[in-house]
Scaffold this active site. Structure first.
Site, PDB file in Angstrom:
ATOM      1  N   GLY A 156       0.750  -1.233  -0.085  1.00 40.83           N
ATOM      2  CA  GLY A 156      -0.007   0.068  -0.058  1.00 40.83           C
ATOM      3  C   GLY A 156       0.833   1.234   0.007  1.00 40.83           C
ATOM      4  O   GLY A 156       2.167   1.189  -0.511  1.00 40.83           O
ATOM      5  N   ILE A 158       2.480   2.804   2.493  1.00 39.01           N
ATOM      6  CA  ILE A 158       3.733   3.034   3.357  1.00 39.01           C
ATOM      7  C   ILE A 158       4.781   1.887   2.532  1.00 39.01           C
ATOM      8  O   ILE A 158       5.793   2.204   2.496  1.00 39.01           O
ATOM      9  CB  ILE A 158       3.515   2.523   4.762  1.00 39.01           C
ATOM     10  CG1 ILE A 158       2.395   3.443   5.181  1.00 39.01           C
ATOM     11  CG2 ILE A 158       4.666   2.286   5.555  1.00 39.01           C
ATOM     12  CD1 ILE A 158       1.943   3.196   6.494  1.00 39.01           C
ATOM     13  N   ARG A 179      -1.746  -8.693  -2.222  1.00 39.53           N
ATOM     14  CA  ARG A 179      -3.021  -9.236  -2.490  1.00 39.53           C
ATOM     15  C   ARG A 179      -3.270  -8.811  -4.039  1.00 39.53           C
ATOM     16  O   ARG A 179      -3.478  -9.659  -4.829  1.00 39.53           O
ATOM     17  CB  ARG A 179      -4.018  -8.579  -1.959  1.00 39.53           C
ATOM     18  CG  ARG A 179      -4.915  -9.419  -1.093  1.00 39.53           C
ATOM     19  CD  ARG A 179      -6.033  -9.057  -0.303  1.00 39.53           C
ATOM     20  NE  ARG A 179      -5.590  -7.252  -0.267  1.00 39.53           N
ATOM     21  CZ  ARG A 179      -6.364  -6.512   0.395  1.00 39.53           C
ATOM     22  NH1 ARG A 179      -7.591  -6.671   0.679  1.00 39.53           N
ATOM     23  NH2 ARG A 179      -6.111  -5.197   0.276  1.00 39.53           N
ATOM     24  N   ALA A 239       3.997  -3.390  10.911  1.00 43.40           N
ATOM     25  CA  ALA A 239       2.527  -3.240  10.327  1.00 43.40           C
ATOM     26  C   ALA A 239       1.712  -3.433  11.707  1.00 43.40           C
ATOM     27  O   ALA A 239       0.968  -2.720  12.219  1.00 43.40           O
ATOM     28  CB  ALA A 239       2.387  -4.569   9.410  1.00 43.40           C
ATOM     29  N   ARG A 240       1.490  -4.842  12.120  1.00 39.76           N
ATOM     30  CA  ARG A 240       0.553  -5.167  13.374  1.00 39.76           C
ATOM     31  C   ARG A 240       0.990  -6.344  13.960  1.00 39.76           C
ATOM     32  O   ARG A 240       1.730  -7.177  13.431  1.00 39.76           O
ATOM     33  CB  ARG A 240      -0.912  -5.399  12.857  1.00 39.76           C
ATOM     34  CG  ARG A 240      -1.584  -4.074  12.686  1.00 39.76           C
ATOM     35  CD  ARG A 240      -1.902  -3.439  14.186  1.00 39.76           C
ATOM     36  NE  ARG A 240      -2.676  -2.401  13.878  1.00 39.76           N
ATOM     37  CZ  ARG A 240      -2.354  -1.016  13.651  1.00 39.76           C
ATOM     38  NH1 ARG A 240      -0.707  -0.862  13.502  1.00 39.76           N
ATOM     39  NH2 ARG A 240      -3.018   0.039  13.622  1.00 39.76           N
ATOM     40  N   GLU A 269       0.569  -6.538  22.165  1.00 40.55           N
ATOM     41  CA  GLU A 269       1.147  -5.306  22.794  1.00 40.55           C
ATOM     42  C   GLU A 269       0.402  -4.718  23.778  1.00 40.55           C
ATOM     43  O   GLU A 269      -1.107  -4.584  23.480  1.00 40.55           O
ATOM     44  CB  GLU A 269       1.820  -4.637  21.589  1.00 40.55           C
ATOM     45  CG  GLU A 269       0.674  -3.966  20.818  1.00 40.55           C
ATOM     46  CD  GLU A 269       1.430  -3.213  19.640  1.00 40.55           C
ATOM     47  OE1 GLU A 269       2.129  -3.819  18.897  1.00 40.55           O
ATOM     48  OE2 GLU A 269       0.826  -1.845  19.657  1.00 40.55           O
ATOM     49  N   HIS A 287       5.849   0.436  19.195  1.00 38.50           N
ATOM     50  CA  HIS A 287       4.775   0.893  18.407  1.00 38.50           C
ATOM     51  C   HIS A 287       5.175   2.433  18.112  1.00 38.50           C
ATOM     52  O   HIS A 287       4.106   3.323  18.345  1.00 38.50           O
ATOM     53  CB  HIS A 287       3.564   0.450  18.960  1.00 38.50           C
ATOM     54  CG  HIS A 287       2.629   0.694  17.682  1.00 38.50           C
ATOM     55  ND1 HIS A 287       1.230  -0.421  17.597  1.00 38.50           N
ATOM     56  CD2 HIS A 287       2.495   1.383  16.593  1.00 38.50           C
ATOM     57  CE1 HIS A 287       0.783  -0.196  16.577  1.00 38.50           C
ATOM     58  NE2 HIS A 287       1.472   0.744  15.630  1.00 38.50           N
TER      59      HIS A 287
HETATM   60  C1  8YV Z   1      -0.778   4.589  15.776  1.00 39.69           C
HETATM   61  C2  8YV Z   1      -0.774   2.935  13.902  1.00 39.69           C
HETATM   62  O1  8YV Z   1       0.169   5.125  16.221  1.00 39.69           O
HETATM   63  O2  8YV Z   1      -1.691   4.209  12.244  1.00 39.69           O
HETATM   64  C3  8YV Z   1      -1.562   3.377  12.726  1.00 39.69           C
HETATM   65  O3  8YV Z   1      -2.113   2.117  12.346  1.00 39.69           O
HETATM   66  O4  8YV Z   1      -0.260   1.861  13.948  1.00 39.69           O
HETATM   67  C4  8YV Z   1       0.149   3.747  14.550  1.00 39.69           C
HETATM   68  O5  8YV Z   1       0.373   5.032  13.740  1.00 39.69           O
HETATM   69  C5  8YV Z   1      -1.557   3.734  16.524  1.00 39.69           C
HETATM   70  O6  8YV Z   1      -2.438   2.676  15.799  1.00 39.69           O
HETATM   71  C6  8YV Z   1      -2.242   4.483  17.495  1.00 39.69           C
HETATM   72  O7  8YV Z   1      -3.428   4.776  17.157  1.00 39.69           O
END
Ligand code: 8YV
Length: 329
Positions: A156, A158, A179, A239-240, A269, A287
């Site tokens: 995407g 980023i 994808r 990412a996550r 987390e 994060h």
């Molecule tokens: C946030 C992030 O700091 O934008 C996102 O999806 O992971 C980070 O930029 C975090 O999600 C807090 O809302």
């Protein structure tokens, strides 16, 4: 006409809260208490809007208990904390903050990848422990960024920002899997070539994860995938948590199945798998990929813009489920 009432669920820039107060009755959270699901439901009683972050889960149960809610505005681009289907079926608008954080987050992804490849955290800890007594030809030797193969999983905004940095700034060969394949002119502009996932894993010297967390993306990188990577490769996850099987990763790092990892996000987390703290070849950050002052302010402003527009008859700039518009009053 009574003003809409909103909850700002976490502490945020006071200037942004002041702006929201010009339009709404605002309950804010300056002490930054993390609400339990029950407390969040209680705080949302009588509120039409919520300003949330990734820490607040908005699901079917909460929505059933908060029937006045019309809009939830996430100060994040990712929105895996939202049950979008439940929101849409209840006619509640969800919004996020794309674009404003793309370049800052790409900068950080690149920095974390470089810190990982060049062993910056590990060597800094060594220095701080007072163990640096002499130069040595093989001291903290890592792997090169320039001229190497950058692999990007998820392409995407980023991912494209990271590809550009790699191709144009560092002369990297950039391959990606996603994808859907990018249009040829976008591939040319960011300097990236589409490959299947097996090729990505096998060829990347530095693999960066930039895909959203969904049920399908749970543990996309686990023991099998780590075993398919080069033993000299690095893995960076901005990412996550949950996209990587952290237990399998800690084991792979311990066994030197891959050389090193850089992690900004973790399963569960802010708790993290304790095994990750016992392996030296991992760079860990809490994060913070979007955390430049300017970008965090832009994210908060965009989240406020979305709430204000949604509850005052305007057009929210970045809706996730625009099908629910116009909102019922
Ligand atoms: C946030 C992030 O700091 O934008 C996102 O999806 O992971 C980070 O930029 C975090 O999600 C807090 O809302």
């Amino acid at each position: 006409m009574t003003r809409p009432a909103i909850l700002v669920a976490r502490a945020v820039f006071p200037e942004v809260v002041s702006r929201l107060r010009q339009h709404f009755d605002v309950e804010d959270n300056p002490t930054d208490t993390i609400f339990t699901p029950a407390q969040l439901i209680q705080r949302l009683q009588g509120k039409q809007g919520a300003f949330t972050t990734g820490s607040e889960r908005i699901g079917a149960e909460l929505l059933a208990a908060c029937p006045q809610l019309r809009v939830v505005s996430n100060m994040a681009v990712g929105y895996n904390n939202f049950d979008v289907e439940a929101l849409t079926s209840r006619g509640v608008l969800a919004t996020n903050t794309p674009d404003v954080l793309t370049e800052t987050t790409a900068d950080f992804g690149f920095a974390l990848m470089m810190a990982t490849a060049r062993r910056m955290a590990e060597s800094e800890q060594y220095l701080r422990r007072g163990e640096w007594t002499k130069w040595a030809y093989d001291m903290f030797t890592g792997s090169d960024i320039h001229g190497s193969t950058l692999g990007i999983l998820g392409m995407g905004r980023i991912g494209q920002g990271i590809a550009r940095r790699g191709a144009l700034g560092f002369g990297m060969r950039v391959i990606y899997h996603n994808r859907s394949r990018l249009p040829a002119e976008t591939e040319a502009a960011v300097g990236a070539r589409y490959v299947d996932k097996a090729t990505l894993l096998a060829q990347a010297d530095h693999l960066v994860l930039v895909l959203p967390y969904t049920a399908e993306n749970h543990h996309v990188i686990g023991a099998v995938e780590l075993a398919a990577m080069k033993p000299t490769a690095t893995l960076t996850n901005i990412a996550r948590g949950g996209i990587v099987d952290d237990a399998a990763l800690a084991q792979a790092l311990r066994d030197r199945r891959i050389a090193a990892a850089g992690l900004d996000v973790f399963e569960g987390e802010p708790a993290l798998n304790p095994a990750l703290l016992t392996v030296p070849n991992v760079v860990l950050t809490p994060h913070i990929a979007s955390a430049s002052i300017a970008t965090r302010r832009a994210m908060a402003d965009l989240a406020a813009d979305n709430l204000i527009a949604a509850l005052t008859g305007g057009v929210p700039p970045t809706p996730i489920n625009p099908a629910v518009l116009p909102l019922r009053t």
